[in-house]
Scaffold this active site. Structure first.
Site, PDB file in Angstrom:
ATOM      1  N   HIS A  63       0.862  -1.186   0.000  1.00 24.75           N
ATOM      2  CA  HIS A  63       0.000   0.000   0.000  1.00 24.75           C
ATOM      3  C   HIS A  63       0.897   1.235   0.000  1.00 24.75           C
ATOM      4  O   HIS A  63       1.610   1.485   0.970  1.00 24.75           O
ATOM      5  CB  HIS A  63      -0.912   0.002   1.228  1.00 24.75           C
ATOM      6  N   LEU A  64       0.856   1.989  -1.094  1.00 31.06           N
ATOM      7  CA  LEU A  64       1.683   3.199  -1.209  1.00 31.06           C
ATOM      8  C   LEU A  64       0.926   4.467  -0.807  1.00 31.06           C
ATOM      9  O   LEU A  64       1.519   5.541  -0.711  1.00 31.06           O
ATOM     10  CB  LEU A  64       2.228   3.339  -2.634  1.00 31.06           C
ATOM     11  N   ARG A  65      -0.392   4.352  -0.613  1.00 27.63           N
ATOM     12  CA  ARG A  65      -1.233   5.470  -0.131  1.00 27.63           C
ATOM     13  C   ARG A  65      -1.265   6.673  -1.076  1.00 27.63           C
ATOM     14  O   ARG A  65      -1.653   7.772  -0.664  1.00 27.63           O
ATOM     15  CB  ARG A  65      -0.761   5.940   1.246  1.00 27.63           C
ATOM     16  N   ASN A  95      -6.646   0.551  -2.936  1.00 27.50           N
ATOM     17  CA  ASN A  95      -7.533   1.259  -1.998  1.00 27.50           C
ATOM     18  C   ASN A  95      -6.926   2.604  -1.586  1.00 27.50           C
ATOM     19  O   ASN A  95      -6.642   2.869  -0.423  1.00 27.50           O
ATOM     20  CB  ASN A  95      -7.868   0.399  -0.782  1.00 27.50           C
ATOM     21  N   HIS A 180      -9.001 -10.366  -1.112  1.00 29.71           N
ATOM     22  CA  HIS A 180      -8.891 -10.094   0.320  1.00 29.71           C
ATOM     23  C   HIS A 180      -9.901 -11.001   1.022  1.00 29.71           C
ATOM     24  O   HIS A 180     -11.096 -10.719   1.038  1.00 29.71           O
ATOM     25  CB  HIS A 180      -9.207  -8.620   0.589  1.00 29.71           C
ATOM     26  N   HIS A 233      -2.771 -12.626   2.024  1.00 33.72           N
ATOM     27  CA  HIS A 233      -2.488 -12.578   3.470  1.00 33.72           C
ATOM     28  C   HIS A 233      -3.236 -13.628   4.317  1.00 33.72           C
ATOM     29  O   HIS A 233      -3.991 -13.303   5.224  1.00 33.72           O
ATOM     30  CB  HIS A 233      -2.711 -11.177   4.031  1.00 33.72           C
ATOM     31  N   ASP A 306       2.148  -6.917   2.675  1.00 36.93           N
ATOM     32  CA  ASP A 306       0.956  -6.140   3.012  1.00 36.93           C
ATOM     33  C   ASP A 306       1.382  -4.855   3.735  1.00 36.93           C
ATOM     34  O   ASP A 306       0.791  -4.455   4.737  1.00 36.93           O
ATOM     35  CB  ASP A 306      -0.030  -6.938   3.862  1.00 36.93           C
TER      36      ASP A 306
END
Length: 424
Positions: A63-65, A95, A180, A233, A306
């Site tokens: 997740h790089l946001r 996301n 997920h 995950h 993750d």
């Protein structure tokens, strides 16, 4: 420029190579490797005695946001953390804010990664618009923009008909489908693993059944569509029998876990430690052991981080309000090396789980030491011990329960094309 790496342990899972020797690079490309390379040309030599020399790691769950939550992480800081962790290619989850459900957002990620990224970035786009689980995105246009897969990561596609159609569409466009695995009807409002600690702390628990039911459903749909689904995950022993069943049935799937699920237990959340709040939650010692055995058997054969950065604003608050997730890019290697130290995997097997197998999921050629391949090399000291301080962490966020703990195994140098990067 000619570069010779001398006396290292050369490990290349694409060729099943694990030998002590030398690796020669010229003008940013692999020339070859052997037990001893003698060369008289003008050359730079890196002494690698006692060190491992591997192709760059590939992390397909990051997740790089970016866009939208750059105070937690952005493409520049996240890829710098990846570089320091030996991850030279990564796939980023959709996301974001706005979510990556359109070609415009995908193109933004691709463009910014080329401008600001330290390593290669592959966007994962949303399965459904807005991750609402109601309407499938335009897979073809997303792929044209640069997406290598689709996922509603952070949410499970509850509607089975939509997920089935997504598998068929993704099959047509040759995109990875990453699930997920969490039935939110069972986990809604849950904070930690359902069990002793949820009772002790008075927190609503997330039962293993939320993960198991999602896994079973997705495996059955993958069988019908004859399209591989990637199970992200995995955290509980309860899913293992169903992975065995799927293997026996010939169902196309791949399975991933993360270092915290084979390293930490739910005990970490005692005293309301929000740094150990993660989704899915940390589970029991039995679950940790089962995940390690599944890795040993090859039922789970991909390790990803993750990597989920959160600032202190999202962590230093009441447990129920704290965001789940922990950073992992600089922890992937030292924590995964414990699987070798404890006898669960050989160094070559671990390299497959960190390089070749994740590359297959997102359909890219993995980094390798084949002749003429571009140099994407990490040199690691598997025995170096150090403390994980905030200064050591290159992410903007520092949210990890391993903060100020001792780690073992560190990336010393990275060679990218004709650039030699010393990581001190």
């Amino acid at each position: 420029m000619k570069l010779l790496i001398k006396n290292g342990r050369i490990i290349d899972p694409t060729q099943n190579i694990d030998l002590k020797g030398d690796l020669l690079i010229e003008n940013g490309k692999i020339v070859g490797f052997d037990k001893n390379i003698e060369i008289n040309d003008a050359i730079k030599i890196i002494e690698a005695k006692g060190l491992w020399v591997l192709p760059g790691l590939v992390d397909i769950h990051v997740h790089l946001r970016d866009p939208g939550e750059e105070w937690k992480e952005d493409i520049e800081s996240g890829t710098k953390a990846a570089l320091y962790g030996g991850v030279l290619r990564l796939a980023c989850m959709p996301n974001t804010n706005p979510p990556n459900d359109s070609p415009e957002v995908t193109s933004y990620i691709v463009k910014k990664s080329k401008e600001k990224g330290y390593v290669k970035v592959y966007p994962i786009a949303c399965i459904t618009k807005g991750q609402k689980g109601e309407e499938i995105t335009e897979f073809g246009r997303l792929k044209e923009a640069g997406a290598v897969g689709v996922s509603d990561d952070g949410k499970w596609v509850q509607n089975s008909e939509i997920m089935k159609r997504a598998l068929f569409y993704a099959k047509h466009f040759d995109l990875a489908v990453i699930s997920h695995c969490e039935d939110q009807n069972l986990s809604q409002g849950g904070q930690i693993n359902e069990g002793i600690y949820s009772a002790k702390l008075g927190l609503k628990g997330k039962p293993p059944s939320a993960e198991v039911i999602a896994v079973i459903r997705d495996l059955i749909l993958a069988k019908e569509a004859q399209k591989s689904v990637h199970l992200a995950h995995l955290s509980t022993k309860e899913v293992i029998p169903f992975l065995k069943w799927a293997k026996d049935e010939g169902i196309p799937f791949t399975a991933e876990t993360c270092p915290h699920y084979f390293t930490l237990t739910e005990k970490e959340v005692d005293n309301y430690n929000t740094l150990a709040k993660v989704n899915p939650p940390l589970r029991t010692e039995e679950d940790v052991q089962a995940i390690k055995e599944a890795l040993k058997e090859g039922l789970i054969d991909i390790i990803s981080t993750d990597h989920a950065p959160h600032s202190s604003l999202e962590k230093e608050i009441e447990f129920e309000l704290a965001s789940p997730g922990m950073i992992g890019l600089q922890l992937l290697l030292p924590l995964s090396l414990n699987l070798v130290r404890d006898g669960y995997l050989t160094p070559l097997q671990l390299a497959k789980y960190l390089i070749t197998n994740p590359s297959k999921v997102i359909r890219i050629e993995p980094p390798c030491f084949k002749k003429e391949a571009p140099a994407e090399i990490i040199i690691i000291d598997p025995e170096e011990e150090y403390i994980l301080t905030e200064d050591f962490i290159k992410s903007k966020s520092k949210n990890t329960p391993f903060l100020n703990k001792k780690l073992k195994g560190r990336v010393k140098k990275v060679i990218l094309n004709d650039n030699i990067i010393t990581l001190d």
